[in-house]
Enzyme design. Sequence first.
Site, PDB file in Angstrom:
ATOM      1  N   SER A   1      33.154  43.573  44.390  1.00  0.00           N
ATOM      2  CA  SER A   1      32.154  44.530  44.863  1.00  0.00           C
ATOM      3  C   SER A   1      30.764  43.945  45.057  1.00  0.00           C
ATOM      4  O   SER A   1      30.003  44.426  45.897  1.00  0.00           O
ATOM      5  CB  SER A   1      32.092  45.716  43.899  1.00  0.00           C
ATOM      6  OG  SER A   1      32.022  45.295  42.557  1.00  0.00           O
TER       7      SER A   1
ATOM      8  N   ARG B   1      31.589  42.984  39.531  1.00  0.00           N
ATOM      9  CA  ARG B   1      32.610  42.309  40.344  1.00  0.00           C
ATOM     10  C   ARG B   1      33.929  43.076  40.407  1.00  0.00           C
ATOM     11  O   ARG B   1      34.588  43.131  41.447  1.00  0.00           O
ATOM     12  CB  ARG B   1      32.846  40.915  39.742  1.00  0.00           C
ATOM     13  CG  ARG B   1      34.113  40.177  40.175  1.00  0.00           C
ATOM     14  CD  ARG B   1      34.256  38.917  39.321  1.00  0.00           C
ATOM     15  NE  ARG B   1      35.560  38.282  39.442  1.00  0.00           N
ATOM     16  CZ  ARG B   1      35.836  37.256  40.236  1.00  0.00           C
ATOM     17  NH1 ARG B   1      34.903  36.775  41.034  1.00  0.00           N
ATOM     18  NH2 ARG B   1      37.036  36.715  40.245  1.00  0.00           N
TER      19      ARG B   1
ATOM     20  N   ASN C   1      41.445  40.497  42.388  1.00  0.00           N
ATOM     21  CA  ASN C   1      42.030  39.300  42.995  1.00  0.00           C
ATOM     22  C   ASN C   1      42.819  38.468  41.978  1.00  0.00           C
ATOM     23  O   ASN C   1      43.101  37.299  42.216  1.00  0.00           O
ATOM     24  CB  ASN C   1      40.946  38.434  43.653  1.00  0.00           C
ATOM     25  CG  ASN C   1      41.525  37.409  44.608  1.00  0.00           C
ATOM     26  OD1 ASN C   1      42.525  37.662  45.284  1.00  0.00           O
ATOM     27  ND2 ASN C   1      40.907  36.232  44.668  1.00  0.00           N
TER      28      ASN C   1
ATOM     29  N   HIS D   1      35.748  36.941  51.069  1.00  0.00           N
ATOM     30  CA  HIS D   1      34.908  36.921  49.868  1.00  0.00           C
ATOM     31  C   HIS D   1      33.602  36.179  50.170  1.00  0.00           C
ATOM     32  O   HIS D   1      33.400  35.660  51.262  1.00  0.00           O
ATOM     33  CB  HIS D   1      35.617  36.162  48.742  1.00  0.00           C
ATOM     34  CG  HIS D   1      36.871  36.799  48.236  1.00  0.00           C
ATOM     35  ND1 HIS D   1      36.980  37.304  46.966  1.00  0.00           N
ATOM     36  CD2 HIS D   1      38.092  36.998  48.813  1.00  0.00           C
ATOM     37  CE1 HIS D   1      38.196  37.791  46.772  1.00  0.00           C
ATOM     38  NE2 HIS D   1      38.896  37.609  47.887  1.00  0.00           N
TER      39      HIS D   1
ATOM     40  N   GLU E   1      35.519  32.292  51.878  1.00  0.00           N
ATOM     41  CA  GLU E   1      34.346  32.426  51.016  1.00  0.00           C
ATOM     42  C   GLU E   1      33.141  32.178  51.922  1.00  0.00           C
ATOM     43  O   GLU E   1      32.935  31.061  52.392  1.00  0.00           O
ATOM     44  CB  GLU E   1      34.373  31.403  49.870  1.00  0.00           C
ATOM     45  CG  GLU E   1      35.511  31.579  48.878  1.00  0.00           C
ATOM     46  CD  GLU E   1      35.263  32.686  47.866  1.00  0.00           C
ATOM     47  OE1 GLU E   1      34.161  33.283  47.887  1.00  0.00           O
ATOM     48  OE2 GLU E   1      36.166  32.954  47.058  1.00  0.00           O
TER      49      GLU E   1
END
EC number: 3.4.17.1
Length: 419
Positions: free
Chosen positions: A180, A237, A254, A306, A380
């Site tokens: 988040s 998170r 995850n 991410h 990422e």
Amino acid sequence: MKRLLVLSVLLAAVFGNENFVGHQVLRISATDEAQVQKVRELEELEHLKLDFWRDPARAGLPIDVRVPFPTIQSVKAFLEYHDISYEIMIEDVQSLLDEEKQQMSAFQARALSTDAFNYATYHTLDEIYEFMDLLVTEHPQLVSKIQIGSTFEGRPINVLKFSTGGTNRPAIWIDTGIHSREWVTQASGVWFAKKITKDYGQEPTLTAILDNMDIFLEIVTNPDGFVYTHKTNRMWRKTRSHTEGSLCVGVDPNRNWDAAFGMPGASSNPCSETYRGKFPNSEVEVKSIVDFVTSHGNIKAFISIHSYSQLLLYPYGYTSEPAPDKEELDQLAKSAVTALTSLHGTKFKYGSIIDTIYQASGSTIDWTYSQGIKYSFTFELRDTGLRGFLLPASQIIPTAEETWLALLTIMDHTVKHPY
């Protein structure tokens, strides 16, 4: 400084926001495995309340950690005692949060169309969901909204479907914001959605993709956590589920997938940022995707986005055994990264999860790959640690633009290489 801390704590109590005055983000450089192990020992000391943004994986890889003001001197003394070098990446976390809030408050006007929507600022869940509804209203022949489930706290889990017609066509899945606090990912997801509607029928690559496949886009994959980052703790998170027998809240979504669940690379401690949960798919946010993907049965590419570190990753995370399609995945990752870099010069590394960063069990793309979805990737996004999860809003659009070129490369390859 003490007066400022007291004032900040009082304000936090009034407004309900966790305060980060004096918190620093350190970049630790461990030169050998012994030093990595020392940092891991530090990580186990829960009373220090350390928040590792980049975990201690192996020698030579940077370790980023947010250290609360009350423990900063103890942590620095520990590192210096063991001759472990570090530098301060963020001097005061709260000052960056204050900048972020100020920037957001300057752009609070409600958009009446997706053309008027501000893509260069961060938005709340309500604003993003309103944007999704506007997009569906404006493009009913191309876009629809599907609710695939409800969160632990009862919020809808919404997915946009982009389709030019037909039933159960081959499809591509993209999700953003499963962690988040990684706000640039949800913001990029919003930009992607608008980009798809703008480019269909105009840009040949995307048009060919949508003429052959559907695209599913889940912009806010962890709605409860995302709301919590806005209202209470910007650094949150995990999900917001409750674990029986623990006061600590949430599971790392995850690490919750049924792919080597419970193996090294996830934590059994409910207070850990990488807590895997009590059993696979315990989190409704994960289970909703699992059920959707399984029932659909024709997802050909799965891309989970991410931040941060500027990486493009493919399976596996739980084992160093090469994935059967490693050669093709590696070449595709190279092509995608080349396309991404061509726009703004942003450098990305690519490779398998375990070889590029660390061992991770129960991860999203290890599960999707195990389900036969060959083109399973994790991005990422920016940056490499200068601002970390607190990327300035001025970087949202450049980040989304360059990432889109990589996504196009993967989606185009998926269409051209059916299986």
